[in-house]
Write a protein that holds these residues in place. Structure first.
Motif, PDB file in Angstrom:
ATOM      1  N   ARG A  15      10.785  -6.452 -12.337  1.00  0.00           N
ATOM      2  CA  ARG A  15      10.412  -6.898 -10.983  1.00  0.00           C
ATOM      3  C   ARG A  15       9.200  -7.837 -10.979  1.00  0.00           C
ATOM      4  O   ARG A  15       9.045  -8.632 -10.078  1.00  0.00           O
ATOM      5  CB  ARG A  15      10.105  -5.699 -10.095  1.00  0.00           C
ATOM      6  CG  ARG A  15      11.312  -4.884  -9.732  1.00  0.00           C
ATOM      7  CD  ARG A  15      10.879  -3.721  -8.845  1.00  0.00           C
ATOM      8  NE  ARG A  15      11.991  -2.852  -8.556  1.00  0.00           N
ATOM      9  CZ  ARG A  15      12.681  -2.878  -7.423  1.00  0.00           C
ATOM     10  NH1 ARG A  15      12.372  -3.724  -6.480  1.00  0.00           N
ATOM     11  NH2 ARG A  15      13.683  -2.044  -7.239  1.00  0.00           N
ATOM     12  N   ILE A  16       8.347  -7.698 -11.972  1.00  0.00           N
ATOM     13  CA  ILE A  16       7.121  -8.503 -12.011  1.00  0.00           C
ATOM     14  C   ILE A  16       7.482  -9.942 -12.378  1.00  0.00           C
ATOM     15  O   ILE A  16       8.138 -10.191 -13.395  1.00  0.00           O
ATOM     16  CB  ILE A  16       6.122  -7.937 -13.030  1.00  0.00           C
ATOM     17  CG1 ILE A  16       5.722  -6.504 -12.654  1.00  0.00           C
ATOM     18  CG2 ILE A  16       4.888  -8.831 -13.127  1.00  0.00           C
ATOM     19  CD1 ILE A  16       4.852  -5.815 -13.687  1.00  0.00           C
ATOM     20  N   TYR A  23       3.030  -6.383  -9.500  1.00  0.00           N
ATOM     21  CA  TYR A  23       3.814  -6.863  -8.361  1.00  0.00           C
ATOM     22  C   TYR A  23       3.827  -5.768  -7.311  1.00  0.00           C
ATOM     23  O   TYR A  23       4.179  -4.622  -7.603  1.00  0.00           O
ATOM     24  CB  TYR A  23       5.244  -7.211  -8.788  1.00  0.00           C
ATOM     25  CG  TYR A  23       6.090  -7.734  -7.660  1.00  0.00           C
ATOM     26  CD1 TYR A  23       5.881  -9.007  -7.148  1.00  0.00           C
ATOM     27  CD2 TYR A  23       7.077  -6.950  -7.088  1.00  0.00           C
ATOM     28  CE1 TYR A  23       6.648  -9.497  -6.107  1.00  0.00           C
ATOM     29  CE2 TYR A  23       7.855  -7.429  -6.045  1.00  0.00           C
ATOM     30  CZ  TYR A  23       7.624  -8.699  -5.553  1.00  0.00           C
ATOM     31  OH  TYR A  23       8.380  -9.177  -4.509  1.00  0.00           O
ATOM     32  N   VAL A  24       3.431  -6.108  -6.088  1.00  0.00           N
ATOM     33  CA  VAL A  24       3.351  -5.127  -5.007  1.00  0.00           C
ATOM     34  C   VAL A  24       4.419  -5.437  -3.966  1.00  0.00           C
ATOM     35  O   VAL A  24       4.491  -6.549  -3.459  1.00  0.00           O
ATOM     36  CB  VAL A  24       1.958  -5.140  -4.329  1.00  0.00           C
ATOM     37  CG1 VAL A  24       1.892  -4.109  -3.214  1.00  0.00           C
ATOM     38  CG2 VAL A  24       0.861  -4.894  -5.354  1.00  0.00           C
ATOM     39  N   GLU A  25       5.255  -4.447  -3.688  1.00  0.00           N
ATOM     40  CA  GLU A  25       6.214  -4.519  -2.589  1.00  0.00           C
ATOM     41  C   GLU A  25       5.670  -3.627  -1.475  1.00  0.00           C
ATOM     42  O   GLU A  25       5.569  -2.416  -1.639  1.00  0.00           O
ATOM     43  CB  GLU A  25       7.590  -4.020  -3.033  1.00  0.00           C
ATOM     44  CG  GLU A  25       8.289  -4.938  -3.989  1.00  0.00           C
ATOM     45  CD  GLU A  25       9.666  -4.416  -4.390  1.00  0.00           C
ATOM     46  OE1 GLU A  25      10.059  -3.312  -3.973  1.00  0.00           O
ATOM     47  OE2 GLU A  25      10.347  -5.137  -5.129  1.00  0.00           O
ATOM     48  N   ALA A  32       4.354   1.507   0.001  1.00  0.00           N
ATOM     49  CA  ALA A  32       4.175   0.408  -0.950  1.00  0.00           C
ATOM     50  C   ALA A  32       4.587   0.880  -2.334  1.00  0.00           C
ATOM     51  O   ALA A  32       4.377   2.045  -2.700  1.00  0.00           O
ATOM     52  CB  ALA A  32       2.724  -0.061  -0.974  1.00  0.00           C
ATOM     53  N   ASP A  33       5.191  -0.021  -3.080  1.00  0.00           N
ATOM     54  CA  ASP A  33       5.523   0.211  -4.481  1.00  0.00           C
ATOM     55  C   ASP A  33       4.735  -0.796  -5.293  1.00  0.00           C
ATOM     56  O   ASP A  33       4.781  -2.002  -5.018  1.00  0.00           O
ATOM     57  CB  ASP A  33       7.018   0.039  -4.724  1.00  0.00           C
ATOM     58  CG  ASP A  33       7.830   1.150  -4.105  1.00  0.00           C
ATOM     59  OD1 ASP A  33       7.633   2.312  -4.515  1.00  0.00           O
ATOM     60  OD2 ASP A  33       8.649   0.864  -3.214  1.00  0.00           O
ATOM     61  N   ILE A  34       3.993  -0.300  -6.279  1.00  0.00           N
ATOM     62  CA  ILE A  34       3.148  -1.141  -7.107  1.00  0.00           C
ATOM     63  C   ILE A  34       3.715  -1.086  -8.526  1.00  0.00           C
ATOM     64  O   ILE A  34       3.671  -0.047  -9.177  1.00  0.00           O
ATOM     65  CB  ILE A  34       1.685  -0.659  -7.078  1.00  0.00           C
ATOM     66  CG1 ILE A  34       1.194  -0.632  -5.621  1.00  0.00           C
ATOM     67  CG2 ILE A  34       0.804  -1.544  -7.950  1.00  0.00           C
ATOM     68  CD1 ILE A  34       0.320   0.514  -5.292  1.00  0.00           C
ATOM     69  N   MET A  72       1.911  -9.577   0.541  1.00  0.00           N
ATOM     70  CA  MET A  72       1.156  -9.225  -0.666  1.00  0.00           C
ATOM     71  C   MET A  72       1.170 -10.336  -1.702  1.00  0.00           C
ATOM     72  O   MET A  72       0.323 -10.380  -2.578  1.00  0.00           O
ATOM     73  CB  MET A  72       1.726  -7.954  -1.306  1.00  0.00           C
ATOM     74  CG  MET A  72       1.462  -6.707  -0.528  1.00  0.00           C
ATOM     75  SD  MET A  72      -0.298  -6.316  -0.527  1.00  0.00           S
ATOM     76  CE  MET A  72      -0.236  -4.792   0.370  1.00  0.00           C
ATOM     77  N   GLN A  73       2.140 -11.227  -1.615  1.00  0.00           N
ATOM     78  CA  GLN A  73       2.253 -12.297  -2.599  1.00  0.00           C
ATOM     79  C   GLN A  73       1.363 -13.493  -2.258  1.00  0.00           C
ATOM     80  O   GLN A  73       1.229 -14.421  -3.043  1.00  0.00           O
ATOM     81  CB  GLN A  73       3.703 -12.758  -2.710  1.00  0.00           C
ATOM     82  CG  GLN A  73       4.722 -11.821  -3.326  1.00  0.00           C
ATOM     83  CD  GLN A  73       4.372 -10.364  -3.468  1.00  0.00           C
ATOM     84  OE1 GLN A  73       3.622 -10.025  -4.366  1.00  0.00           O
ATOM     85  NE2 GLN A  73       4.905  -9.501  -2.622  1.00  0.00           N
TER      86      GLN A  73
END
Length: 168
Positions: A15-16, A23-25, A32-34, A72-73
């Motif tokens: 995913r990164i 990478y933070v979703e 949030a998923d980090i 977050m991006q």
């Protein structure tokens, strides 16, 4: 509805984006998923991060200030809403089997990270992410809700001590 949480994962699925280590979703509802690069972080640090973060978010000590997908991006805007950073400390400065220890006071959170459990490159990238997340107010510190929940008889996990009262 899922319980609010921010969860750290070793990224074993790609995913990164290339050239990044984190990478933070971020999702509405306090979720949030980090995703972190598996060659730059050791698993015990992630376990401790997930435990501490589950406490902070689950008790409302940090809450999401939702705006829009993809936020977050974006690079930090430098708003200075709060300060949060990671700093390495020698292994002997933390209790045995403790890999991260947050020290908070109003408007700041410094994460003391056991040296050797992530790379310097990862720590630097995490600090840039925190400039966006805490510095621009995407997630906000809110001790009042967590303290109220504890007073209402929920499990006795304490709110963080102010830095002036912490003993490491």
């Amino acid at each position: 509805m899922p319980h609010p949480s921010a969860v750290y994962h070793l990224d074993l699925s790609g995913r990164i984006p290339p050239g990044q280590l984190i990478y933070v979703e971020d999702h509405p509802g306090g979720l949030a998923d980090i995703y972190v690069h598996p060659f730059h972080v050791r698993a015990p640090l992630l376990w401790d991060l997930n435990w501490v973060t589950a406490h902070q978010v689950g008790y409302g000590l940090w809450c999401q200030n939702w705006t829009e997908p993809g936020r977050m991006q974006e690079p930090p805007e430098g708003l200075g809403v709060a300060a949060s950073s990671w700093e390495f400390v020698p292994a002997g400065e933390l209790p045995r089997d403790c890999h991260v220890f947050p020290i908070e006071e109003d408007g700041s959170c410094v994460w003391l990270v056991r040296s050797g459990y992530c790379t310097t490159e990862f720590l630097d990238e995490m600090n840039r992410k925190l400039d966006r997340i805490a510095g621009d107010g995407l997630w906000l510190q809110d001790w009042s809700e967590g303290l109220e929940r504890a007073r209402d008889g929920e499990p006795a996990m304490l709110a963080p001590l102010p830095a002036s009262q912490a003993c490491v």
